[in-house]
Design a protein around this motif. Structure first.
Motif, PDB file in Angstrom:
ATOM      1  N   ASP A 106      25.352 -32.702  89.497  1.00 51.03           N
ATOM      2  CA  ASP A 106      24.616 -32.384  90.032  1.00 51.03           C
ATOM      3  C   ASP A 106      24.625 -31.135  90.988  1.00 51.03           C
ATOM      4  OD1 ASP A 106      23.965 -32.562  87.285  1.00 51.03           O
ATOM      5  OD2 ASP A 106      21.730 -33.791  88.010  1.00 51.03           O
ATOM      6  N   TYR A 341      14.070 -35.998  90.612  1.00 52.30           N
ATOM      7  CA  TYR A 341      16.056 -35.841  90.376  1.00 52.30           C
ATOM      8  C   TYR A 341      16.237 -34.867  91.322  1.00 52.30           C
ATOM      9  CZ  TYR A 341      16.506 -36.152  85.155  1.00 52.30           C
ATOM     10  OH  TYR A 341      16.399 -35.546  84.181  1.00 52.30           O
ATOM     11  N   PHE A 342      15.218 -35.231  92.498  1.00 55.24           N
ATOM     12  CA  PHE A 342      15.360 -34.705  93.986  1.00 55.24           C
ATOM     13  C   PHE A 342      15.093 -35.607  94.641  1.00 55.24           C
ATOM     14  CE2 PHE A 342      14.626 -31.149  90.795  1.00 55.24           C
ATOM     15  CZ  PHE A 342      15.617 -29.925  91.246  1.00 55.24           C
ATOM     16  N   SER A 371       9.464 -33.413  78.577  1.00 59.13           N
ATOM     17  CA  SER A 371       8.080 -33.876  78.391  1.00 59.13           C
ATOM     18  C   SER A 371       9.157 -35.394  79.191  1.00 59.13           C
ATOM     19  CB  SER A 371       7.310 -34.685  77.159  1.00 59.13           C
ATOM     20  OG  SER A 371       8.831 -34.820  76.328  1.00 59.13           O
ATOM     21  N   THR A 375      15.306 -37.999  80.101  1.00 59.71           N
ATOM     22  CA  THR A 375      14.822 -38.438  81.740  1.00 59.71           C
ATOM     23  C   THR A 375      14.966 -40.157  81.841  1.00 59.71           C
ATOM     24  OG1 THR A 375      13.854 -36.962  82.734  1.00 59.71           O
ATOM     25  CG2 THR A 375      13.610 -38.412  84.119  1.00 59.71           C
ATOM     26  N   TYR A 384      20.710 -42.341  86.333  1.00 56.26           N
ATOM     27  CA  TYR A 384      20.270 -42.226  87.546  1.00 56.26           C
ATOM     28  C   TYR A 384      19.798 -43.292  88.185  1.00 56.26           C
ATOM     29  CZ  TYR A 384      20.749 -37.368  86.124  1.00 56.26           C
ATOM     30  OH  TYR A 384      21.223 -36.159  86.625  1.00 56.26           O
ATOM     31  N   GLN A 415      21.914 -36.329  73.894  1.00 53.98           N
ATOM     32  CA  GLN A 415      21.901 -35.717  73.439  1.00 53.98           C
ATOM     33  C   GLN A 415      22.933 -34.574  73.370  1.00 53.98           C
ATOM     34  OE1 GLN A 415      18.175 -34.065  75.410  1.00 53.98           O
ATOM     35  NE2 GLN A 415      17.210 -33.106  73.171  1.00 53.98           N
ATOM     36  N   GLN A 527      12.773 -35.715  67.327  1.00 54.33           N
ATOM     37  CA  GLN A 527      11.588 -33.865  66.954  1.00 54.33           C
ATOM     38  C   GLN A 527      10.748 -34.711  66.200  1.00 54.33           C
ATOM     39  OE1 GLN A 527      11.212 -32.307  69.158  1.00 54.33           O
ATOM     40  NE2 GLN A 527      13.239 -32.228  70.296  1.00 54.33           N
TER      41      GLN A 527
HETATM   42  N1  ATP Z   1      19.670 -32.900  86.210  1.00 53.34           N
HETATM   43  C1  ATP Z   1      18.764 -32.276  86.518  1.00 53.34           C
HETATM   44  N2  ATP Z   1      18.004 -32.349  87.265  1.00 53.34           N
HETATM   45  C2  ATP Z   1      17.147 -31.615  87.998  1.00 53.34           C
HETATM   46  N3  ATP Z   1      16.419 -31.684  86.854  1.00 53.34           N
HETATM   47  C3  ATP Z   1      16.096 -31.936  85.465  1.00 53.34           C
HETATM   48  C4  ATP Z   1      17.537 -32.176  85.465  1.00 53.34           C
HETATM   49  N4  ATP Z   1      17.262 -32.806  83.702  1.00 53.34           N
HETATM   50  C5  ATP Z   1      15.945 -32.206  83.611  1.00 53.34           C
HETATM   51  N5  ATP Z   1      15.244 -32.081  84.129  1.00 53.34           N
HETATM   52  C6  ATP Z   1      14.045 -31.958  84.495  1.00 53.34           C
HETATM   53  O1  ATP Z   1      13.105 -32.828  83.928  1.00 53.34           O
HETATM   54  C7  ATP Z   1      11.996 -32.903  82.993  1.00 53.34           C
HETATM   55  C8  ATP Z   1      11.994 -33.581  81.732  1.00 53.34           C
HETATM   56  O2  ATP Z   1      13.472 -32.932  81.168  1.00 53.34           O
HETATM   57  P1  ATP Z   1      13.763 -34.016  80.051  1.00 53.34           P
HETATM   58  O3  ATP Z   1      15.448 -33.462  80.037  1.00 53.34           O
HETATM   59  O4  ATP Z   1      13.720 -35.590  80.674  1.00 53.34           O
HETATM   60  O5  ATP Z   1      13.233 -33.709  79.007  1.00 53.34           O
HETATM   61  P2  ATP Z   1      12.920 -34.177  77.217  1.00 53.34           P
HETATM   62  O6  ATP Z   1      11.581 -34.995  76.632  1.00 53.34           O
HETATM   63  O7  ATP Z   1      14.286 -35.050  76.555  1.00 53.34           O
HETATM   64  O8  ATP Z   1      13.195 -32.068  77.046  1.00 53.34           O
HETATM   65  P3  ATP Z   1      13.807 -32.528  75.160  1.00 53.34           P
HETATM   66  O9  ATP Z   1      13.420 -32.726  74.013  1.00 53.34           O
HETATM   67  O10 ATP Z   1      14.037 -30.897  75.207  1.00 53.34           O
HETATM   68  O11 ATP Z   1      15.682 -32.849  74.979  1.00 53.34           O
HETATM   69  C9  ATP Z   1      12.655 -31.463  82.651  1.00 53.34           C
HETATM   70  O12 ATP Z   1      11.106 -30.187  83.350  1.00 53.34           O
HETATM   71  C10 ATP Z   1      13.525 -30.791  83.403  1.00 53.34           C
HETATM   72  O13 ATP Z   1      13.796 -29.095  84.410  1.00 53.34           O
END
Ligand code: ATP
Ligand code: MG
Length: 578
Positions: A106, A341-342, A371, A375, A384, A415, A527
């Motif tokens: 990243d 993430y940061f 949501s 992550t 991570y 995904q 979903q």
């Molecule tokens: N590599 C990354 N670096 C920074 N922020 C991230 C990163 N990946 C995801 N995020 C942020 O973390 C949050 C959660 O993202 P995540 O991908 O876990 O969502 P999700 O529930 O899997 O969504 P979706 O159903 O669209 O797959 C979001 O706000 C996204 O912008």
């Protein structure tokens, strides 16, 4: 930084040392040539002594021949040393990149990594070659030629003492000004690569949205900016040339002027005068070469810095000191887990997750987009590390496992999954190199992939194009599931991995899972409620927190979000609604 890079010279040290050695020999030969020339003129031509002419002439040819051989040898070793060095640099960077965690990747961005592996390495390679050849040659020639000139006529040699500092001074100023511009050019290269990479990868999307023109404009903008900066930098560097020419011709004129005076006064012979002119040319040529190297080094230093950044990057995830090599079972425990993430921000993607999953359970995870479903599951194979709290698998903190052991026990279908160019068999064996054909067929049956694979004319030997463009979205997903199953994981994570598969096939996959993989803990992100409603437990995620946990029936009664999603998906029987 330079030290770090030089570590990659390794087996090419010998060639690196031989290059300047032969170079020195070549320079020595070249220095003798004007002296012999002077003797040829003074002793031979002026005195009309045929014997002397032949003798000195033979000596001249012999020395010139030696210079040629030494020059050729030094060139050969230089080429070997510099390309070998570049090869090792690339190897070392590549090995390092393999150790990068998602966090490290990243941080750099893929396209920047590519530029560093290609353009930057080439710059350093060229500079290295220049340094071991010319950087040795020029100063040596400079010193020797100057000494010889001084030895012939010290009054005339003073001219060089004035000219050289003026020249060097202006070179230094020029490169100082050009340096920051080159720095900018390199960063723009990253951007250029990024645009190209994105566009070529996403070429189908670009075409279907008819955004070619916008993409071309984006490319042109970056391209223009490189053009402008390069022109600017090169224009500044080009000042080198006129300054150089001016100095060269001024020196020559002065030498001709003083030289003819001395010849008339009989303190200088014609032969000496000729060799003085040759030495002047040698001195000025080496100054010119030095200035070229100066430019190269200016350019290469920037590249070297960018390479060093990769080599010096500390992989974010390290193996523990006494790693655990055995994953007992597929139980999962989140204790007060928070994650960002940061590193330097308190923007949390996951907040206070507490959760216990028994080995062999099937867990559904549901939640709006963003949501943090992805992550949350990425923490399990330690893609991570948690920011706070701890995450245990088989009662051991994931940070205490040997990373390979852990990742072999946890199979995750991402995904955004990828197939690689190669046959279906080769792709599946990413999951397990040793799997025999029988096993391949077995897992493909579980993933409901066997049926369509058998229909391909080449069956399991069908060639998959880069990125899996010649299979459908649903077929690709099923191949990825089969690949994940081949690892015989203790934990299997499917991140929205059946979104492109029809509901009937999907339920067959689920059935195969519960019948054939009873020991494996299964986490299914989806979903569609229909994808998770039979799960032992369903987790509802909302904005990084757990909003509810329970069975389908329990959640329908107690959880607003779940109930809303269910009702909206049931309405009109739209099973694929989100
Ligand atoms: N590599 C990354 N670096 C920074 N922020 C991230 C990163 N990946 C995801 N995020 C942020 O973390 C949050 C959660 O993202 P995540 O991908 O876990 O969502 P999700 O529930 O899997 O969504 P979706 O159903 O669209 O797959 C979001 O706000 C996204 O912008
Ligand atoms: Mg996701």
């Amino acid at each position: 930084m330079i030290k770090k890079l030089l570590k990659s010279v390794r087996e090419y040290k010998k060639d690196t040392i031989l290059t300047p050695l032969f170079m020195i020999l070549e320079v020595l030969m070249e220095i003798f040539i004007p002296l012999l020339l002077a003797r040829l003129i003074d002793e031979g031509i002026n005195k009309q002594d045929m014997f002397a002419i032949i003798k000195v002439g033979v000596e001249l040819i012999f020395i010139a021949f030696l210079a040629l051989i030494f020059g050729r040898l030094s060139g050969k070793y230089a080429a070997k040393a510099s390309s070998g060095f570049a090869k090792n640099l690339r190897k070392d960077m590549y090995a390092k990149i393999q150790d990068f965690s998602f966090y490290n990747i990243d941080r750099f961005s893929t396209s920047s990594i590519v530029t560093r592996l290609t353009t930057d390495v080439i710059n350093v390679q060229q500079a290295y070659m220049m340094i071991i050849r010319i950087a040795v040659r020029s100063p040596l020639t400079l010193i020797f030629a100057f000494l010889m000139a001084f030895f012939i006529n010290h009054k005339i040699a003073i001219i060089f003492m004035v000219a050289a500092p003026i020249l060097l001074g202006s070179l230094i100023i020029i490169s100082r000004v050009a340096h920051p511009i080159f720095r900018r050019v390199f960063n723009t290269y990253d951007k250029l690569n990024n645009v190209v990479q994105e566009n070529v990868r996403g070429v189908r999307i670009v075409k279907s949205f008819v955004t070619e023109e916008k993409e071309i404009e984006k490319f042109n903008n970056v391209s223009d900016s490189i053009y402008k900066d390069f022109t600017k930098a090169e224009a500044i560097l080009a000042l080198n040339n006129p300054i150089m020419q001016l100095t060269v011709y001024t020196c020559l004129t002065l030498i001709a002027w003083f030289g003819s005076h001395f010849i008339v006064l009989n303190t200088l012979t014609v032969g000496e005068f000729t060799s003085l002119i040759t030495y002047t040319m040698q001195i000025l040529m080496s100054l010119m070469m030095l200035s070229m190297i100066f430019v190269m080094i200016t350019l290469a230093l920037e590249s070297a810095k960018r390479i060093a950044e990769i080599l010096e990057e500390v992989p974010d995830l390290q193996n523990p000191e006494n790693p655990v090599f055995d994953v007992k079972d597929g139980s999962i425990e989140f204790n007060n887990v928070s994650f960002s993430y940061f590193k330097d921000s308190n923007k949390l993607a996951l907040k206070n997750i507490n959760l216990k999953i028994n080995s062999g359970e099937t867990i559904g995870i549901i939640g709006g987009t963003g949501s943090s479903k992805t992550t949350m599951v990425q923490l399990i194979p330690r893609l991570y590390d948690v920011t706070e709290g701890n995450l245990k698998i088989g009662d051991v903190d994931v940070r205490n496992y040997d990373i390979r052991t852990l990742r072999n026990a946890v199979s995750m279908v991402l995904q955004r999954n990828e197939l690689f160019s190669g046959t279906i068999k080769e792709n599946l064996r990413w999951g397990n190199k040793e799997a025999d054909d029988e096993e391949l067929v077995k897992v493909c049956k579980y993933a409901q992939a066997d049926e369509f694979i058998s229909k391909f004319p080449n069956g399991y030997d069908t060639y998959i194009e880069q990125g899996g463009t010649n299979v459908s979205g649903g077929q690709k997903q099923r191949l990825c599931i089969a690949r994940a199953l081949l690892k015989k994981p203790k934990i299997l994570i499917l991140d929205d991995s059946t979104s492109a598969v029809d509901t009937k096939t999907e339920s067959l996959i689920r059935k195969a899972f519960s019948e054939e993989l009873p020991e494996t803990t299964k986490l299914i992100i989806a979903q569609r409620i229909s994808s998770v409603q039979d799960c032992d437990k369903i987790i509802v995620l909302d904005n990084g927190s757990i909003n509810g946990i329970g069975t389908h029936e329990e959640l329908l009664k107690t959880n607003e979000i779940y109930k809303d999603v269910y009702e909206s998906q049931m309405k009109g029987g739209d099973e694929s609604g989100k």
